[in-house]
Design an enzyme around this catalytic site. Sequence first.
Site, mmCIF file in Angstrom:
data_model
loop_
_atom_site.group_PDB
_atom_site.id
_atom_site.type_symbol
_atom_site.label_atom_id
_atom_site.label_comp_id
_atom_site.label_asym_id
_atom_site.label_seq_id
_atom_site.Cartn_x
_atom_site.Cartn_y
_atom_site.Cartn_z
ATOM 1 N N ALA A 183 0.692 -1.175 -0.014
ATOM 2 C CA ALA A 183 0.118 0.003 0.191
ATOM 3 C C ALA A 183 0.803 1.037 -0.007
ATOM 4 O O ALA A 183 0.820 2.291 0.815
ATOM 5 C CB ALA A 183 -1.111 -0.097 1.011
ATOM 6 N N HIS A 184 1.763 1.320 -0.973
ATOM 7 C CA HIS A 184 2.578 2.425 -1.092
ATOM 8 C C HIS A 184 3.302 2.285 -2.501
ATOM 9 O O HIS A 184 3.248 1.354 -3.263
ATOM 10 C CB HIS A 184 3.727 2.574 0.090
ATOM 11 C CG HIS A 184 4.674 1.311 0.047
ATOM 12 N ND1 HIS A 184 4.655 0.458 1.216
ATOM 13 C CD2 HIS A 184 5.641 1.145 -0.765
ATOM 14 C CE1 HIS A 184 5.468 -0.279 1.082
ATOM 15 N NE2 HIS A 184 6.151 -0.198 -0.223
#
Lengths: 141, 141
Positions: free
Chosen positions: A55-56
């Site tokens: 999630a980046h």
Amino acid sequence: MNVTNLFGLIRTFELDSWVDSRGALVVAELAQFAPFDCRRLFIIHSVPSDATRGAHAHRECHQLLIAASGSVEVHIDDGLHQKVVVLDHPRIGLYLPPLTWAVEREFSADCALLVLASHPYDPADYIHDYDDFLATGSLPR
Amino acid sequence: MNVTNLFGLIRTFELDSWVDSRGALVVAELAQFAPFDCRRLFIIHSVPSDATRGAHAHRECHQLLIAASGSVEVHIDDGLHQKVVVLDHPRIGLYLPPLTWAVEREFSADCALLVLASHPYDPADYIHDYDDFLATGSLPR
């Protein structure tokens, strides 16, 4: 070695494998499929089945992902296109260039996800906010 | 990161690991423990429990071994000293310089042995005969 281009520079590789009575050997000549020098390695393991990782995106860092054991879903997004890639065999490699948003889900209990990265760890290289990613990702690449 | 020197330049590493509710992340900044650029990666898996792998040395190639999952015994020998190193956690790395004879045994069914190597594949780099290894290994290093 088979290469499948997904979108942008994102691609998967089916690595060469040699199987005999002594087991299986998967080989990757890195110059052929990792367009970067490997400076950092990490292994993600023992992930609960309901957990998500990632999630980046990275500003500069290139990555190469291989599930050395088990399986995992990698949800990738370059701001324009989205795709889910299942890594479920050591033969499958996934190359992620910089400015790719990636989320890992559905880790099997036995998953050991190997990540080769082009840069040493640098917190400033991470984009943790999806809107920031979209704003950054809209720059020419 | 803890380092244990075995003999010669052979050493093991206990890599940094970050554990939380989302599982475990083992990190290796390669410059800190791999005194070579990584040019080749291989993963050995699905090895029968009675099989052995390796049983050779490299003339020039450096290697770094990590059991990304499962466990394996690595029998190492520099011609003067012998030792058995058990790789049974992704945190444990084993660095093997050139002219190290290594044999892998006792692979667990779930073992995925990751090897990072300093050179592309070159059959001429392999020493498959133990007596040749001893003769070569007696040269100054």
